[in-house]
Scaffold this motif. Structure first.
Motif, PDB file in Angstrom:
ATOM      1  N   ARG A  49      16.018  37.846 110.874  1.00  0.00           N
ATOM      2  CA  ARG A  49      15.816  36.996 109.694  1.00  0.00           C
ATOM      3  C   ARG A  49      14.848  35.875 110.061  1.00  0.00           C
ATOM      4  NH1 ARG A  49      18.680  32.343 108.271  1.00  0.00           N
ATOM      5  NH2 ARG A  49      20.297  32.862 109.800  1.00  0.00           N
ATOM      6  N   PRO A  50      13.710  35.743 109.334  1.00  0.00           N
ATOM      7  CA  PRO A  50      12.757  34.676 109.646  1.00  0.00           C
ATOM      8  C   PRO A  50      13.413  33.303 109.523  1.00  0.00           C
ATOM      9  CG  PRO A  50      11.771  36.280 108.163  1.00  0.00           C
ATOM     10  CD  PRO A  50      13.236  36.588 108.217  1.00  0.00           C
ATOM     11  N   ILE A  51      13.185  32.464 110.532  1.00  0.00           N
ATOM     12  CA  ILE A  51      13.756  31.112 110.484  1.00  0.00           C
ATOM     13  C   ILE A  51      12.716  30.009 110.652  1.00  0.00           C
ATOM     14  CG2 ILE A  51      16.102  31.735 111.198  1.00  0.00           C
ATOM     15  CD1 ILE A  51      15.268  31.050 114.078  1.00  0.00           C
ATOM     16  N   LYS A  52      11.563  30.299 111.325  1.00  0.00           N
ATOM     17  CA  LYS A  52      10.572  29.242 111.519  1.00  0.00           C
ATOM     18  C   LYS A  52       9.248  29.859 111.947  1.00  0.00           C
ATOM     19  CE  LYS A  52       9.432  24.800 111.965  1.00  0.00           C
ATOM     20  NZ  LYS A  52      10.063  23.941 112.973  1.00  0.00           N
ATOM     21  N   THR A  53       8.157  29.325 111.388  1.00  0.00           N
ATOM     22  CA  THR A  53       6.819  29.672 111.854  1.00  0.00           C
ATOM     23  C   THR A  53       6.073  28.382 112.173  1.00  0.00           C
ATOM     24  OG1 THR A  53       6.722  31.707 110.540  1.00  0.00           O
ATOM     25  CG2 THR A  53       4.625  30.773 111.284  1.00  0.00           C
ATOM     26  N   CYS A  54       5.594  28.276 113.390  1.00  0.00           N
ATOM     27  CA  CYS A  54       4.849  27.097 113.827  1.00  0.00           C
ATOM     28  C   CYS A  54       3.393  27.493 114.074  1.00  0.00           C
ATOM     29  CB  CYS A  54       5.430  26.526 115.118  1.00  0.00           C
ATOM     30  SG  CYS A  54       7.176  26.043 115.023  1.00  0.00           S
ATOM     31  N   THR A  55       2.467  26.555 113.828  1.00  0.00           N
ATOM     32  CA  THR A  55       1.029  26.826 114.037  1.00  0.00           C
ATOM     33  C   THR A  55       0.370  25.673 114.805  1.00  0.00           C
ATOM     34  OG1 THR A  55       0.537  25.889 111.866  1.00  0.00           O
ATOM     35  CG2 THR A  55       0.824  28.291 112.005  1.00  0.00           C
ATOM     36  N   PRO A  56       0.836  25.397 116.021  1.00  0.00           N
ATOM     37  CA  PRO A  56       0.214  24.312 116.788  1.00  0.00           C
ATOM     38  C   PRO A  56      -1.194  24.684 117.257  1.00  0.00           C
ATOM     39  CG  PRO A  56       1.768  25.502 118.153  1.00  0.00           C
ATOM     40  CD  PRO A  56       1.912  26.060 116.770  1.00  0.00           C
TER      41      PRO A  56
ATOM     42  N   THR B 112      15.705  25.654 113.920  1.00  0.00           N
ATOM     43  CA  THR B 112      17.130  25.431 113.681  1.00  0.00           C
ATOM     44  C   THR B 112      17.619  26.466 112.681  1.00  0.00           C
ATOM     45  OG1 THR B 112      16.652  23.837 111.932  1.00  0.00           O
ATOM     46  CG2 THR B 112      16.930  22.972 114.164  1.00  0.00           C
ATOM     47  N   TYR B 113      18.914  26.805 112.777  1.00  0.00           N
ATOM     48  CA  TYR B 113      19.433  27.877 111.936  1.00  0.00           C
ATOM     49  C   TYR B 113      20.953  27.783 111.907  1.00  0.00           C
ATOM     50  CZ  TYR B 113      19.629  29.473 116.747  1.00  0.00           C
ATOM     51  OH  TYR B 113      19.842  29.532 118.093  1.00  0.00           O
ATOM     52  N   THR B 114      21.552  28.596 111.076  1.00  0.00           N
ATOM     53  CA  THR B 114      23.012  28.731 111.029  1.00  0.00           C
ATOM     54  C   THR B 114      23.346  30.209 111.160  1.00  0.00           C
ATOM     55  OG1 THR B 114      22.992  28.894 108.620  1.00  0.00           O
ATOM     56  CG2 THR B 114      23.332  26.700 109.575  1.00  0.00           C
ATOM     57  N   VAL B 115      24.444  30.484 111.843  1.00  0.00           N
ATOM     58  CA  VAL B 115      24.932  31.857 111.984  1.00  0.00           C
ATOM     59  C   VAL B 115      26.425  31.869 111.700  1.00  0.00           C
ATOM     60  CG1 VAL B 115      23.200  32.516 113.677  1.00  0.00           C
ATOM     61  CG2 VAL B 115      25.341  31.515 114.453  1.00  0.00           C
ATOM     62  N   LYS B 116      26.931  33.043 111.445  1.00  0.00           N
ATOM     63  CA  LYS B 116      28.356  33.153 111.182  1.00  0.00           C
ATOM     64  C   LYS B 116      29.134  32.710 112.415  1.00  0.00           C
ATOM     65  CE  LYS B 116      27.888  36.998 107.941  1.00  0.00           C
ATOM     66  NZ  LYS B 116      28.255  38.432 107.670  1.00  0.00           N
ATOM     67  N   THR B 117      30.123  31.882 112.212  1.00  0.00           N
ATOM     68  CA  THR B 117      30.885  31.340 113.342  1.00  0.00           C
ATOM     69  C   THR B 117      31.711  32.405 114.054  1.00  0.00           C
ATOM     70  OG1 THR B 117      32.689  30.783 111.833  1.00  0.00           O
ATOM     71  CG2 THR B 117      31.061  29.064 112.300  1.00  0.00           C
ATOM     72  N   THR B 118      31.946  33.558 113.405  1.00  0.00           N
ATOM     73  CA  THR B 118      32.728  34.614 114.058  1.00  0.00           C
ATOM     74  C   THR B 118      31.916  35.407 115.046  1.00  0.00           C
ATOM     75  OG1 THR B 118      32.234  36.097 112.226  1.00  0.00           O
ATOM     76  CG2 THR B 118      34.273  34.817 112.077  1.00  0.00           C
ATOM     77  N   GLN B 119      30.542  35.219 115.009  1.00  0.00           N
ATOM     78  CA  GLN B 119      29.702  35.964 115.939  1.00  0.00           C
ATOM     79  C   GLN B 119      29.771  35.353 117.334  1.00  0.00           C
ATOM     80  OE1 GLN B 119      26.079  36.819 112.970  1.00  0.00           O
ATOM     81  NE2 GLN B 119      25.683  37.404 115.073  1.00  0.00           N
ATOM     82  N   ASP B 120      30.001  36.208 118.336  1.00  0.00           N
ATOM     83  CA  ASP B 120      29.998  35.732 119.716  1.00  0.00           C
ATOM     84  C   ASP B 120      28.577  35.603 120.266  1.00  0.00           C
ATOM     85  OD1 ASP B 120      32.763  35.638 119.808  1.00  0.00           O
ATOM     86  OD2 ASP B 120      32.906  37.750 120.404  1.00  0.00           O
ATOM     87  N   SER B 121      27.658  36.452 119.757  1.00  0.00           N
ATOM     88  CA  SER B 121      26.265  36.399 120.216  1.00  0.00           C
ATOM     89  C   SER B 121      25.339  36.776 119.076  1.00  0.00           C
ATOM     90  CB  SER B 121      26.053  37.342 121.407  1.00  0.00           C
ATOM     91  OG  SER B 121      26.267  38.679 121.015  1.00  0.00           O
ATOM     92  N   TYR B 122      24.104  36.398 119.209  1.00  0.00           N
ATOM     93  CA  TYR B 122      23.100  36.711 118.198  1.00  0.00           C
ATOM     94  C   TYR B 122      21.754  36.751 118.882  1.00  0.00           C
ATOM     95  CZ  TYR B 122      23.425  31.622 118.391  1.00  0.00           C
ATOM     96  OH  TYR B 122      23.512  30.336 118.836  1.00  0.00           O
ATOM     97  N   LEU B 123      20.826  37.455 118.268  1.00  0.00           N
ATOM     98  CA  LEU B 123      19.516  37.695 118.863  1.00  0.00           C
ATOM     99  C   LEU B 123      18.465  36.791 118.222  1.00  0.00           C
ATOM    100  CD1 LEU B 123      17.693  39.404 120.745  1.00  0.00           C
ATOM    101  CD2 LEU B 123      17.400  40.999 118.831  1.00  0.00           C
ATOM    102  N   VAL B 124      17.816  35.975 119.052  1.00  0.00           N
ATOM    103  CA  VAL B 124      16.688  35.148 118.620  1.00  0.00           C
ATOM    104  C   VAL B 124      15.421  35.723 119.258  1.00  0.00           C
ATOM    105  CG1 VAL B 124      15.646  32.856 118.587  1.00  0.00           C
ATOM    106  CG2 VAL B 124      18.135  33.102 118.422  1.00  0.00           C
ATOM    107  N   GLU B 125      14.433  36.020 118.428  1.00  0.00           N
ATOM    108  CA  GLU B 125      13.184  36.580 118.916  1.00  0.00           C
ATOM    109  C   GLU B 125      12.001  35.724 118.460  1.00  0.00           C
ATOM    110  OE1 GLU B 125      13.442  41.297 119.200  1.00  0.00           O
ATOM    111  OE2 GLU B 125      13.824  40.574 117.159  1.00  0.00           O
ATOM    112  N   ALA B 126      10.889  35.866 119.178  1.00  0.00           N
ATOM    113  CA  ALA B 126       9.652  35.146 118.818  1.00  0.00           C
ATOM    114  C   ALA B 126       8.456  36.056 119.048  1.00  0.00           C
ATOM    115  CB  ALA B 126       9.501  33.870 119.634  1.00  0.00           C
TER     116      ALA B 126
END
Length: 553
Positions: free
Chosen positions: A306-313, A330-344
């Motif tokens: 899920r897209p959360i941020k695009t930066c253009t420095p 910054t983002y929010t995820v379901k509190t029941t999740q033990d892990s989540y995948l952040v990609e760039a």
């Protein structure tokens, strides 16, 4: 100074074409007209020049004596584009798809669109900088062995019959394959330059206008810009420069180095860091010897796809170096999740200028190309010496043609009315003075040398670096050859003058130049080719041209 000095030891021309009064008159007319061309704030050129493939390119260019230029380029059925040249601040182009398909690398049309693009100054297949007025003026004059020397008799131009050019009477002056049309009403003024094309198209870029390689012909009408025309040119330059904030740099190839670093991450935020390299792809480091390169980095971050941020420095780095760019999401995820995948994911594109650079250029152009104002001071008293005076030589009439701007600078430096030369031994000098009991011989170098010497610069170690030292392209070769020829002619002149000065106890030669960069280049060149004893006899002094100096009455 435009024009030539005939050293006293130069042999007399044999009878025949060498002392033809018509050829001498043609040379004098060309010197005067070339001086007016070089001294005008800007010139307007319209006509055709040869392109890389030998076919004609239509050009409408306004070019200032400081190297700034605004041009439209038509490849006929092969596209239309605009050129903006800001001298040492770079050359920029924009055009339609057909223009980039003709002038750019593969895929340029899709990559550049309608954006301004920083390009090599000769990227379109011809060298528009050869039309900078002082460069054109120098190229149109036939070569001479010494700076300010007369050409060999056989190299003097031919004078043609009068004809109507642009609605006014003009005379043709022909040198080699180049014909220069000079208006005969009022001060001599170049109104057209033609260079005949012949043979197959050249294998590399073609150049205009003087002594161009074989290929398509050059035919350019020339008119000075003044008044409203000059003001409009300055306004257009500033407006176009203000559009360069998003300009792409075709001379830089940025790339993402290694893996994108993601982390550290917290339950509601994460950081991505990217390393970018900036490889300079311009053919010559000489063109921008120490300029940094800029890259706009796009970093797109997702969490669970899920897209959360695009930066253009925008990052800045030395050519060939690296820089880092960061993006924090910054983002929010379901509190029941033990892990989540952040990609760039990241990409980079070159940027020609930073906003501060654009503003600096716009501010600089606000005071560029001032129109000359009539002198507000009374003419100074000027000497008209004759015979022997304060030294072992003597004053005599000058027999060489000199353009008016050069004559004014000579009078400013020497205080002697133009038309007199001080002869010492076998050589002529612009003037002399007696200081602290010693004789000082004067050699004045007015404005107009800086651009013809653009092919050389003083390196960080004090040695001279030529354009073709680091660049094997035809463009670099042409500029370096022009610089070597100009420096060599001046050096031969100074060497001959020092030879005469050496014979007078306590005497020295003072070289006074209107352009600081020219003085620096002449000094370093002379240091490298003269003996230490001869070099020590020369003083080097910068004296800017005084625009309010009216000349001798």
């Amino acid at each position: 100074m435009l024009g030539g000095a005939a050293p006293a030891h130069r042999p007399q021309a044999p009878h025949g074409s060498g002392d033809d009064p018509d050829r001498r008159a043609a040379y004098e007319l060309l010197v005067a007209a070339a001086g007016e061309l070089a001294d005008a704030p800007a010139q307007h050129y319209t006509g055709t020049v040869p392109g890389r493939d030998g076919r004609a390119v239509r050009l409408d260019a306004r070019i200032g004596r400081d190297g700034t230029a605004l041009s439209t380029v038509d490849f006929e059925d092969r596209g239309h584009g605009d050129l903006l040249d800001l001298g040492d601040d770079g050359t920029y182009a924009r055009g339609d798809d057909a223009f980039w398909d003709t002038a750019g690398p593969a895929g340029a049309a899709a990559a550049y669109g309608t954006a301004w693009v920083r390009v090599d100054f000769d990227a379109l297949g011809f060298d528009a900088r050869a039309l900078i007025p002082p460069v054109l003026a120098a190229d149109l004059l036939p070569p001479a062995a010494e700076d300010e020397g007369l050409p060999a008799p056989g190299d003097l131009p031919h004078l043609g019959d009068p004809a109507t050019v642009g609605g006014a009477e003009a005379r043709a002056v022909r040198t080699g394959a180049t014909t220069v049309w000079i208006a005969t009403g009022g001060p001599p003024r170049i109104v057209r330059v033609e260079t005949a094309g012949s043979g197959p198209a050249p294998s590399g870029p073609a150049y205009v206008p003087a002594r161009a390689p074989s290929g398509a012909a050059t035919a350019l009408d020339v008119a000075p810009l003044a008044g409203g025309g000059l003001a409009g040119f300055r306004d257009a330059l500033r407006a176009r420069a203000g559009e360069l904030g998003g300009a792409i740099d075709a001379q830089v190839s940025p790339a993402i180095e290694g893996q994108i670093k993601v982390g550290p991450c917290a339950p509601s935020s994460c950081q991505a860091e990217v390393t970018v390299s900036g490889r300079l792809t311009a053919r010559s480091a000489y063109l921008r010897p120490s300029a940094p390169v800029h890259a706009q980095v796009t970093i797109a971050m997702t969490v669970e796809n899920r897209p959360i941020k695009t930066c253009t420095p925008v990052v800045t780095m030395p050519a060939g170096g690296t820089a880092t760019a960061q993006c924090t999401a910054t983002y929010t995820v379901k509190t029941t999740q033990d892990s989540y995948l952040v990609e760039a994911k990241a990409s980079a594109s070159a940027r020609a200028l930073l906003p501060a650079d654009v503003q600096r250029i716009v501010d600089r152009l606000a005071t560029a190309l001032p129109e000359p104002e009539p002198p507000a001071v009374a003419p100074p008293p000027c000497e008209e010496p004759a015979g022997a005076a304060d030294g072992p030589g003597d004053w005599h009439p000058s027999g060489r043609p000199v353009a008016r701007p050069a004559a004014l600078y000579q009078e400013q430096v020497t205080g002697v009315r133009h038309g007199r030369q001080y002869r010492l031994g076998r050589h002529d000098f612009d003037g002399l003075s007696v200081e602290d009991g010693g004789l000082v011989l004067l050699e004045a170098k007015g404005e107009g040398y800086a651009w013809p010497l653009w092919g050389v610069r003083v390196g960080s170690d004090g040695r001279l670096v030529y354009a073709d030292d680091q660049d094997s392209s035809a463009a670099a070769g042409r500029w370096a050859e022009r610089a070597r020829r100009t420096l060599g002619g001046i050096e031969r002149q100074l060497r001959a003058e020092v030879e005469q000065v050496r014979g007078v106890p306590g005497a020295r030669l003072r070289v006074v130049a209107a352009e600081q960069t020219v003085l620096d280049e002449l000094r370093e060149y002379s240091r490298g080719v003269m003996s230490a004893e001869d070099f020590a006899r020369i003083e080097w002094r910068h004296e800017a041209r005084d625009p309010g100096f009216p000349g001798c009455p």
